[in-house]
Design a protein around this motif. Sequence first.
Motif, mmCIF file in Angstrom:
data_model
loop_
_atom_site.group_PDB
_atom_site.id
_atom_site.type_symbol
_atom_site.label_atom_id
_atom_site.label_comp_id
_atom_site.label_asym_id
_atom_site.label_seq_id
_atom_site.Cartn_x
_atom_site.Cartn_y
_atom_site.Cartn_z
ATOM 1 N N ASP A 1 -9.729 -30.871 14.219
ATOM 2 C CA ASP A 1 -8.435 -30.715 13.551
ATOM 3 C C ASP A 1 -7.346 -30.436 14.582
ATOM 4 O OD1 ASP A 1 -8.300 -27.833 14.072
ATOM 5 O OD2 ASP A 1 -9.829 -27.625 12.520
ATOM 6 N N ASP A 2 -6.098 -30.485 14.150
ATOM 7 C CA ASP A 2 -4.949 -30.318 15.049
ATOM 8 C C ASP A 2 -4.967 -28.973 15.768
ATOM 9 O OD1 ASP A 2 -3.993 -32.813 14.328
ATOM 10 O OD2 ASP A 2 -2.578 -32.034 12.841
ATOM 11 N N GLU A 3 -5.360 -27.915 15.073
ATOM 12 C CA GLU A 3 -5.377 -26.578 15.674
ATOM 13 C C GLU A 3 -6.420 -26.490 16.793
ATOM 14 O OE1 GLU A 3 -3.654 -23.014 16.254
ATOM 15 O OE2 GLU A 3 -3.011 -24.512 14.812
ATOM 16 N N TYR B 1 -14.243 -35.807 14.275
ATOM 17 C CA TYR B 1 -12.921 -35.448 14.794
ATOM 18 C C TYR B 1 -12.755 -33.932 14.821
ATOM 19 C CZ TYR B 1 -12.032 -40.328 13.680
ATOM 20 O OH TYR B 1 -12.108 -41.688 13.632
ATOM 21 N N ILE C 1 -14.840 -32.536 11.821
ATOM 22 C CA ILE C 1 -14.488 -33.079 10.511
ATOM 23 C C ILE C 1 -14.720 -34.585 10.517
ATOM 24 C CG2 ILE C 1 -12.858 -31.230 9.951
ATOM 25 C CD1 ILE C 1 -10.571 -33.062 10.836
ATOM 26 N N ASN D 1 -8.431 -38.763 12.267
ATOM 27 C CA ASN D 1 -7.107 -38.341 12.709
ATOM 28 C C ASN D 1 -6.941 -38.822 14.147
ATOM 29 O OD1 ASN D 1 -8.420 -36.490 14.408
ATOM 30 N ND2 ASN D 1 -8.080 -34.759 13.047
#
Length: 160
Positions: A58-60, A56, A28, A32
């Motif tokens: 993602d958090d998952e 980046y 992405i 973040n």
Amino acid sequence: MEEWKEYRLGDIATIKGGKRLPKGVNLIKAPNNHPYIRVQDLGHEKTLELNSSYAYVDDETQKFISKYIVNTGDIIMSIVGTIGLIGIVGNTLNNANLTENCVKVVNVSNIEKEYLYYFLISTYGQSEISKGIVGAVQLKLPIKNIQNITSGHFKLNIVL
């Protein structure tokens, strides 16, 4: 009495691979806390620092690849695609994720990291890297071949 001995890169450092993104996951652009270092991020500056060109995860996704991070001062080398691009991880990329198309050189002992960086980007160092490239369609540089890079430039002064 002093003695000079030649070392392989694998004798003075540990070489560790990066991590492929899980199938179906895309990077992405929205910033973040999980930057992802790719081959295209190397080769511009000696020290890699976060800028607007980085992508980046993602958090998952971060949960699945969290073991494949880099730390400030690690030396990064591209091993697929444009092979032999080198960079040193700067402060702003501490704990960033590393692509499977690169390796990190860590636990460097008996030699200054900057000296190793300059050796690896030198004409001689790039020639040594090129000797380890394998493959016909998709060229790559296996970790075992990186570990076997040798040079008189790795001669360390051992006092007996």
